[in-house]
Design a protein around this motif. Sequence first.
Motif, PDB file in Angstrom:
ATOM      1  N   ALA A  70       0.796  -1.338  -0.126  1.00  0.00           N
ATOM      2  CA  ALA A  70      -0.059  -0.028  -0.219  1.00  0.00           C
ATOM      3  C   ALA A  70       0.792   1.275   0.046  1.00  0.00           C
ATOM      4  O   ALA A  70       0.427   2.378   0.407  1.00  0.00           O
ATOM      5  CB  ALA A  70      -0.934   0.070   1.331  1.00  0.00           C
ATOM      6  N   ILE A  71       2.248   1.096  -0.279  1.00  0.00           N
ATOM      7  CA  ILE A  71       2.993   2.343  -0.037  1.00  0.00           C
ATOM      8  C   ILE A  71       2.532   3.351  -1.160  1.00  0.00           C
ATOM      9  O   ILE A  71       2.442   3.090  -2.405  1.00  0.00           O
ATOM     10  CB  ILE A  71       4.339   1.943  -0.403  1.00  0.00           C
ATOM     11  CG1 ILE A  71       5.256   2.996  -0.147  1.00  0.00           C
ATOM     12  CG2 ILE A  71       4.721   1.146  -1.717  1.00  0.00           C
ATOM     13  CD1 ILE A  71       5.333   3.525   1.292  1.00  0.00           C
ATOM     14  N   LEU A  72       2.740   4.779  -0.794  1.00  0.00           N
ATOM     15  CA  LEU A  72       2.255   5.711  -1.766  1.00  0.00           C
ATOM     16  C   LEU A  72       3.332   6.820  -1.899  1.00  0.00           C
ATOM     17  O   LEU A  72       3.661   7.351  -2.917  1.00  0.00           O
ATOM     18  CB  LEU A  72       1.009   6.473  -1.243  1.00  0.00           C
ATOM     19  CG  LEU A  72      -0.196   5.753  -1.328  1.00  0.00           C
ATOM     20  CD1 LEU A  72      -1.412   6.554  -0.864  1.00  0.00           C
ATOM     21  CD2 LEU A  72      -0.563   5.206  -2.618  1.00  0.00           C
ATOM     22  N   ARG A  73       4.044   7.045  -0.793  1.00  0.00           N
ATOM     23  CA  ARG A  73       5.153   8.044  -0.460  1.00  0.00           C
ATOM     24  C   ARG A  73       6.281   7.341   0.198  1.00  0.00           C
ATOM     25  O   ARG A  73       6.326   6.774   1.134  1.00  0.00           O
ATOM     26  CB  ARG A  73       4.756   9.318   0.230  1.00  0.00           C
ATOM     27  CG  ARG A  73       3.550  10.003  -0.561  1.00  0.00           C
ATOM     28  CD  ARG A  73       3.093  11.106   0.212  1.00  0.00           C
ATOM     29  NE  ARG A  73       2.051  10.801   1.375  1.00  0.00           N
ATOM     30  CZ  ARG A  73       0.969  10.308   1.132  1.00  0.00           C
ATOM     31  NH1 ARG A  73       0.453  10.570   0.062  1.00  0.00           N
ATOM     32  NH2 ARG A  73       0.086   9.765   1.943  1.00  0.00           N
ATOM     33  N   LEU A  74       7.472   7.490  -0.540  1.00  0.00           N
ATOM     34  CA  LEU A  74       8.972   7.022   0.069  1.00  0.00           C
ATOM     35  C   LEU A  74       9.862   8.019  -0.171  1.00  0.00           C
ATOM     36  O   LEU A  74      10.104   8.653  -1.243  1.00  0.00           O
ATOM     37  CB  LEU A  74       9.233   5.865  -0.880  1.00  0.00           C
ATOM     38  CG  LEU A  74      10.691   5.259  -0.467  1.00  0.00           C
ATOM     39  CD1 LEU A  74      10.466   4.677   0.892  1.00  0.00           C
ATOM     40  CD2 LEU A  74      10.960   4.072  -1.422  1.00  0.00           C
ATOM     41  N   ASP A  75      10.256   8.421   1.026  1.00  0.00           N
ATOM     42  CA  ASP A  75      11.387   9.486   1.105  1.00  0.00           C
ATOM     43  C   ASP A  75      12.764   8.948   1.321  1.00  0.00           C
ATOM     44  O   ASP A  75      12.900   8.538   2.361  1.00  0.00           O
ATOM     45  CB  ASP A  75      11.035  10.730   2.175  1.00  0.00           C
ATOM     46  CG  ASP A  75      11.790  11.797   1.864  1.00  0.00           C
ATOM     47  OD1 ASP A  75      12.590  11.862   1.219  1.00  0.00           O
ATOM     48  OD2 ASP A  75      11.522  12.900   2.837  1.00  0.00           O
ATOM     49  N   LEU A  76      13.492   9.113   0.279  1.00  0.00           N
ATOM     50  CA  LEU A  76      14.996   8.438   0.464  1.00  0.00           C
ATOM     51  C   LEU A  76      15.850   9.565   0.259  1.00  0.00           C
ATOM     52  O   LEU A  76      17.086   9.511  -0.157  1.00  0.00           O
ATOM     53  CB  LEU A  76      15.395   7.476  -0.509  1.00  0.00           C
ATOM     54  CG  LEU A  76      14.522   6.272  -0.283  1.00  0.00           C
ATOM     55  CD1 LEU A  76      14.493   5.205  -1.355  1.00  0.00           C
ATOM     56  CD2 LEU A  76      14.640   5.452   1.013  1.00  0.00           C
ATOM     57  N   SER A  77      15.593  10.957   0.441  1.00  0.00           N
ATOM     58  CA  SER A  77      16.494  11.958   0.302  1.00  0.00           C
ATOM     59  C   SER A  77      17.712  12.376   1.194  1.00  0.00           C
ATOM     60  O   SER A  77      17.537  11.550   2.170  1.00  0.00           O
ATOM     61  CB  SER A  77      15.574  13.471   0.321  1.00  0.00           C
ATOM     62  OG  SER A  77      15.161  13.548   1.490  1.00  0.00           O
ATOM     63  N   ASN A  78      18.738  12.889   0.758  1.00  0.00           N
ATOM     64  CA  ASN A  78      19.752  13.097   1.888  1.00  0.00           C
ATOM     65  C   ASN A  78      20.443  11.686   2.126  1.00  0.00           C
ATOM     66  O   ASN A  78      20.786  11.766   3.460  1.00  0.00           O
ATOM     67  CB  ASN A  78      19.450  13.874   2.950  1.00  0.00           C
ATOM     68  CG  ASN A  78      18.951  15.306   2.444  1.00  0.00           C
ATOM     69  OD1 ASN A  78      19.615  16.269   1.814  1.00  0.00           O
ATOM     70  ND2 ASN A  78      17.659  15.551   2.504  1.00  0.00           N
ATOM     71  N   ARG A 132      10.785  -2.220  -7.949  1.00  0.00           N
ATOM     72  CA  ARG A 132       9.264  -2.027  -8.601  1.00  0.00           C
ATOM     73  C   ARG A 132       8.065  -1.676  -7.487  1.00  0.00           C
ATOM     74  O   ARG A 132       8.514  -2.330  -6.410  1.00  0.00           O
ATOM     75  CB  ARG A 132       8.837  -3.177  -9.429  1.00  0.00           C
ATOM     76  CG  ARG A 132       8.850  -4.775  -8.864  1.00  0.00           C
ATOM     77  CD  ARG A 132       8.533  -5.541  -9.681  1.00  0.00           C
ATOM     78  NE  ARG A 132       7.041  -5.197 -10.079  1.00  0.00           N
ATOM     79  CZ  ARG A 132       6.472  -5.780 -11.332  1.00  0.00           C
ATOM     80  NH1 ARG A 132       7.195  -6.522 -12.245  1.00  0.00           N
ATOM     81  NH2 ARG A 132       5.278  -5.621 -11.900  1.00  0.00           N
ATOM     82  N   SER A 133       7.193  -1.222  -7.968  1.00  0.00           N
ATOM     83  CA  SER A 133       6.167  -0.985  -6.968  1.00  0.00           C
ATOM     84  C   SER A 133       4.701  -0.549  -7.829  1.00  0.00           C
ATOM     85  O   SER A 133       4.829   0.316  -8.758  1.00  0.00           O
ATOM     86  CB  SER A 133       6.259   0.226  -6.026  1.00  0.00           C
ATOM     87  OG  SER A 133       5.214   0.358  -5.126  1.00  0.00           O
ATOM     88  N   GLU A 134       3.823  -1.170  -7.537  1.00  0.00           N
ATOM     89  CA  GLU A 134       2.549  -1.033  -8.324  1.00  0.00           C
ATOM     90  C   GLU A 134       1.780   0.100  -7.912  1.00  0.00           C
ATOM     91  O   GLU A 134       0.764   0.706  -8.628  1.00  0.00           O
ATOM     92  CB  GLU A 134       1.804  -2.136  -8.307  1.00  0.00           C
ATOM     93  CG  GLU A 134       2.341  -3.414  -9.009  1.00  0.00           C
ATOM     94  CD  GLU A 134       2.452  -3.090 -10.366  1.00  0.00           C
ATOM     95  OE1 GLU A 134       1.815  -2.408 -11.090  1.00  0.00           O
ATOM     96  OE2 GLU A 134       3.277  -3.940 -10.989  1.00  0.00           O
ATOM     97  N   THR A 135       2.075   0.660  -6.608  1.00  0.00           N
ATOM     98  CA  THR A 135       1.047   1.534  -6.135  1.00  0.00           C
ATOM     99  C   THR A 135       2.017   3.034  -5.658  1.00  0.00           C
ATOM    100  O   THR A 135       1.334   4.014  -5.343  1.00  0.00           O
ATOM    101  CB  THR A 135       0.546   1.116  -4.531  1.00  0.00           C
ATOM    102  OG1 THR A 135       1.710   0.915  -3.702  1.00  0.00           O
ATOM    103  CG2 THR A 135      -0.225  -0.029  -4.912  1.00  0.00           C
TER     104      THR A 135
END
Length: 915
Positions: free
Chosen positions: A392-400, A411-414
Amino acid sequence: MGLFLLLAGLLLGLISTAWAVNCPFPCRCTWIVDSLYADCSRRGLQTYPNFEGIPVEHLDLSGNLFSEFPTQYADIDSLIYLDLSNNHIATVGARSLIGFGSLITLKLANNSIMSWEDLSPNEAFKYTPKLKRLNLQGNQLGNFGSGESFELLMSLSLTELDISSCGITKLGGDQLINQLPNLEQLSLGNNKLETLANLPSHSLRFLDLSNCSIQYLTVIFLDSVGSLEVLNLSRNTQLNLGDPITEGPIFATSLRKLDLSYCNLDSIELSGLPQLTEVRLRGNLLRELNSGTFGNNSLLEVLDLSENVLRLIGQDAFSNLKRLKELNLAFNEIARLDRNFIRNNDVLVELNLSRNVLRKLTKIVSNSVRTINMSWCEITSIESSALSSLSAILRLDLSNNLISDIPSFMRSETLKELNLGNCRISTIRNNTFRDFPELADLHLNGNRLTSPIPPLYFRGNKFLDQLWMGDNPWICDCHNPLFVEFYDYLTSKPAKIKDKNHLRCAAPAIFYGKLWEFACADVWIVNARSSSGGEKAWSIIMITLIGIGALILAYACLQKHLKKRKIRQNDREYSENDEELQRIRHLNSRILLEDATPSIHQNQEISLLPSYEDALRMPKLERPVKSMLDLSGPDRARNSRKLRRSQTHPDGDGSQSDMEEGLQLDSRQRFRSAEMLSNRDKERRAQYGPYRRTGYMEYNQSGSRRLSIEDSRFPAAHLKSQNLQSAEQIGNFQSYENSPYTKRKPKIAEIPPFKRVNMMAESVEFLTDPEYEDLGSKPGSPFAKRKPKPPLPPPNAMKVNAQVYTVQHSPVIELDPAIEDYFSAAKKQPSSSTIASDFQELLEPELTSLPDDNRSSSSGGGTDHDLERGRRKKSKNSASRRVSGSFTADRAADNSSSDSEHRAQVHRPMRETLF
């Protein structure tokens, strides 16, 4: 749109209503919904503004220099909110609040009240039965609980009391709470309370004890506040949870929210608080979490464990938290995470792991998490299957982070938002984002990208509409078609690039620090000018079509303008014609009015005109004439001169010639009438134009009248619309039966009828017929035999004296009649004509005898009689010439006639008038 208009109308209504309020200077009054807000804060006022007659509800007087409580506002019945904070008020009298019956909120924070006695707590608030909120923050009230009655705060309606930062070091709980039976919220923060006394209250639900130097939270205290739901104990750095005597855990069955932030807790035991839904443990010294830490807190929804020193999180640390929605583990020292540590949290939505020391992004299993923040975690690599178990992931923050490469099979479908900003990514492959079909927001700013990315790499991201590509060391090769294509992909409408002002060149050196569009503007413009011939042809064709369309539009507009101009011109001409028509109608009406009211002189002339029947009964010539010249030619003038000579020389044998001359003159008068009728018949046959207009009258050479058609502008229909007799009707004369004098209708001209002279003799032919020439005035004469008919006169008939002339008989040569004899001896049949329908005869005195003009001059009168007869005929002939061949009554004869001549009263027939 309708809602927006409604809100705008409401706002305008409120503003207009606010303008209608006479707000005192320098305050500002505004209406919010149906409440009037007056803002007088921070104006440096020393005297209170006057609000008399203003229905103010919310009055803000904070930040001024007031030193006394405003008792003058007690008459404002609508006042429900009064803010007097940050002033210099030192006392509140026992009767200061009398009249504030509607007051609900009173703020006296940060004033100069130095003790509870100055506040009059036991008397002042009795007169505010609706007071619910009282703020005394920042006043140095001192300790409360000495036992004096004047220090007891008394209010039956108060629900919120703020006495934070009041310098309280000792608090007698019983004395504070007993007189406030409905108190629900109590703020005691920032007071140096050494000991925490019991607060026996069953209504208190919110208690703020933050930054109070509390060391122990005892079970006895929690039992005294049995209804407490929210407890804030943050920033009590020496706090210990548990009873110092029994050293057991604390218990509270009603507590819902507990804030223990920044209390230097190194361990925590919350098993005695089973109803907790929110726990904030931020800024403590917690190092480890296991399955027993929150084993008895299954109702937790929000758990904040940030800014601790957590290093190890057990696999089952959160397994009992079935209702957990938000978990904050930021700013800890977590280096490794078990993939199943949130697997059992089926309603967890937000997970914050930022500011940890995770070296690698590994697989995390969760069917509910939608947002994961793993920024500033020093991540260097990512497993290709890291997102495969986040369904159900919608937002992923990998910054900095320290990420330099993104795996190909990730991959991710969502996933919709992926933040890879400020990392170390230098290359993007064609399959890097291919398996993110729902990707809409991609951050690649602050990386190490130098070459443009082919747009084909994003063909699998159909919903990608936000790209962040700034702050990368781009090499601006303006002649590279891929660079141009990538720039077009980012900037073509709708533009996908969101940080266009950060797209700057790092190489070559001449373009360093410049924006793409400025660095390559010259090259791209030249390339645009040197485009293919087909594009130029299409451009020329499109420009031509646009030009033709513009010309057609201009022509249509010109035609429309000319049409409108013509319509306006026609309307103006029509109005001018209508005005001129009205003017001519007015002129005709005035002429008609002038003719309808003739003067006495005109009446006399008109009334003496003979009718057509009278003209036919006049004496006839006894010989034929060759032409009308015999009557109207030069002989007429010569005869007239002879007549004048005979009048000046009555002696000699001129008497007989005078008599002959008189007969000839009478005949000429008859022929003059016939000539006039003939001219009228010619005028009737004249061909006039189809648009014959009104004009002035003129006479032709024959003496007849006709209308002038010169300078005429209006058709005859406009003239005929007036009730007038046109010239055509007069010109249509054909016989005496169709004469306009016999068919006149007085109502057309609306002129009172006039009467004409009508000789009462049966016929004038009896005077000139040879058959009766020898009769004269004998008894057998028709004048002797004739008896006048006695018709009744009409009541309004005008009586006129008619002169009867006698003609002396003299022997003359008998000639054949020049004019046909219309009357014979036999009695004529009554005609159906209406010639005489308009004539009536008046009863006149009986004519006993008529003198015979054919007799010799031996009859009474002699020469004198002949002279008088000559003068009468001369006057008669001159009058007949003035009317162009028609007969006129002899006014001179009326004035000079002798008393011996007989007079007859006759009717005057009406004379029709053209104008």
